[in-house]
Design an enzyme around this catalytic site. Sequence first.
Site, PDB file in Angstrom:
ATOM      1  N   ASP A   1       0.936  -1.473   0.056  1.00  0.00           N
ATOM      2  CA  ASP A   1      -0.027   0.024  -0.112  1.00  0.00           C
ATOM      3  C   ASP A   1       0.612   1.166  -0.136  1.00  0.00           C
ATOM      4  O   ASP A   1       2.136   1.306  -0.162  1.00  0.00           O
ATOM      5  CB  ASP A   1      -1.063  -0.126   1.039  1.00  0.00           C
ATOM      6  CG  ASP A   1      -2.337   0.538   0.929  1.00  0.00           C
ATOM      7  OD1 ASP A   1      -2.396   1.475  -0.127  1.00  0.00           O
ATOM      8  OD2 ASP A   1      -3.267   0.050   1.405  1.00  0.00           O
TER       9      ASP A   1
ATOM     10  N   GLY B   1       6.530   7.193  -8.480  1.00  0.00           N
ATOM     11  CA  GLY B   1       5.562   7.219  -9.214  1.00  0.00           C
ATOM     12  C   GLY B   1       4.321   6.901  -8.668  1.00  0.00           C
ATOM     13  O   GLY B   1       3.554   5.936  -9.381  1.00  0.00           O
TER      14      GLY B   1
ATOM     15  N   GLU C   1       1.529   8.304  -8.875  1.00  0.00           N
ATOM     16  CA  GLU C   1       0.343   8.520  -9.788  1.00  0.00           C
ATOM     17  C   GLU C   1       0.160   7.377 -10.631  1.00  0.00           C
ATOM     18  O   GLU C   1       1.047   7.289 -11.464  1.00  0.00           O
ATOM     19  CB  GLU C   1       0.078   9.776 -10.430  1.00  0.00           C
ATOM     20  CG  GLU C   1       0.604  11.057  -9.415  1.00  0.00           C
ATOM     21  CD  GLU C   1      -0.748  11.549  -8.434  1.00  0.00           C
ATOM     22  OE1 GLU C   1      -1.718  10.962  -8.706  1.00  0.00           O
ATOM     23  OE2 GLU C   1      -0.377  11.815  -7.335  1.00  0.00           O
TER      24      GLU C   1
ATOM     25  N   ASP D   1     -10.244   3.024  -2.811  1.00  0.00           N
ATOM     26  CA  ASP D   1     -11.096   1.741  -2.408  1.00  0.00           C
ATOM     27  C   ASP D   1     -12.554   1.629  -2.689  1.00  0.00           C
ATOM     28  O   ASP D   1     -13.339   2.700  -2.800  1.00  0.00           O
ATOM     29  CB  ASP D   1     -11.033   1.917  -0.941  1.00  0.00           C
ATOM     30  CG  ASP D   1      -9.658   1.761  -0.405  1.00  0.00           C
ATOM     31  OD1 ASP D   1      -8.581   1.559  -1.267  1.00  0.00           O
ATOM     32  OD2 ASP D   1      -9.218   1.542   0.690  1.00  0.00           O
TER      33      ASP D   1
END
Length: 392
Positions: free
Chosen positions: A182, A195, A197, A215
């Site tokens: 995550d 990176g 995005e 989510d």
Amino acid sequence: MRMQGRRARSAAAAATALWLVLLLPAMAVSGRAVKKDGPRRWAAEPWRGRSALDNGLGRTPPMGWNSWNHFQCKIDENMIRETANAVVATGLASLGYKYINLDDCWAELNRNSQGNLVPKASTFPSGIKALADYVHEKGLKLGIYSDAGTQTCSKTMPGSLGYEEQDAKTFASWGIDYLKYDNCNNQNINLQQRGQEDPATWAGSVGNSWRTTGDIEDNWNSMTSRADQNDQWASYAGPGGWNDPDMLEVGNGGMTIEEYRSHFGIWALAKAPLLIGCDVRSMSNETFAILSNSEVIDVNQDELGVQGKKVKSKSNLEVWAGPLSGGRVAVVLWNRGASQASLTADWSEIGLNPSTVVDARDLWEHSTASAEGNLTATVASHASKMYVLTPK
Ligand SMILES: *[C@@H]1O[C@H](CO)[C@@H](O)[C@H](O)[C@H]1NC(C)=O
Ligand SMILES: *[C@@H]1O[C@H](CO)[C@@H](O)[C@H](O)[C@H]1NC(C)=O
């Protein structure tokens, strides 16, 4: 993750979960085979050129179960073992659901004196290695979760920032098969390098799947918007690396059976990871019937590995389609409107020649009919029909 702090973040910032199965900063980058075998419509598309992680894994989208959507932080080793038992006993495992994945909240808040992650004593007293052994003995695989920041999204356990190599070795020593990584609390370090995005544009070189959305929540609007957001990255998916519109909510109670059927069918068509998110120990027969539809699973696991896309949308009446191996075509007629309607997929919209005659297999009715030129069906509100068309 559905943590409050996280919701305030931008969708893109929340959308970075990788399936990193090589537990090292592996950069085994290879070229990617050109797609073959699909109808002209797809074969003619510009090649976006992804660097696939050539680790031999994820040749088809991963299938399994993950703890987050139903349990959030309320996880423990007994529940995980019971889940593994249920996945085998119900037959889901033999349908391909192999990964049993822990999400956030499995570790103590603090590392030990050697700097290692420590399984939470109150909920995982036997440790993760013992859990992995248990799951492996059942013929399943164990996945785990960490985070690229100082703490995970729940802030109840450490992230791997600064401990990447050490944590990778820990996971490997436990026999972990799958890592979900995550991106919470990342201190904005090396944003460019990380990176953060649009992971579809870069994550293929380091992972076998990546999130394309924030989510999911267990409701119609969330599910349909994840499907649409994920759709725009279709050309980045292929064997070895898959777009992930987030895990399945089927069976969690917030949608109707027809909506869950649409959810599952569109995820399958889009070659999304099929990660069950309900309590499989107590799922209803209707839920099981959706998750165990082997004809829909076969579309997801087709060896061609081309993500099906939305090819037509008019007044909430949508046609989604994509090529399968053997010159076949998968089609979903999806009525996203408020009332029953007639939907048509014309051959010109789904990559078939107008004169082609096909066997149209209805994957929910389990029946076959002949069709030529188009496929037309009456579809209830929020429901969908799903077919595989095989040219005769
Ligand atoms: C659910 O399926 C099981 C096994 O097929 C069957 O025994 C049971 O009667 C079903 N339950 C309901 C409520 O239909
Ligand atoms: C679908 O094709 C049939 C012929 O097979 C044709 O009669 C019908 O008009 C077509 N329907 C639509 C909506 O294009």
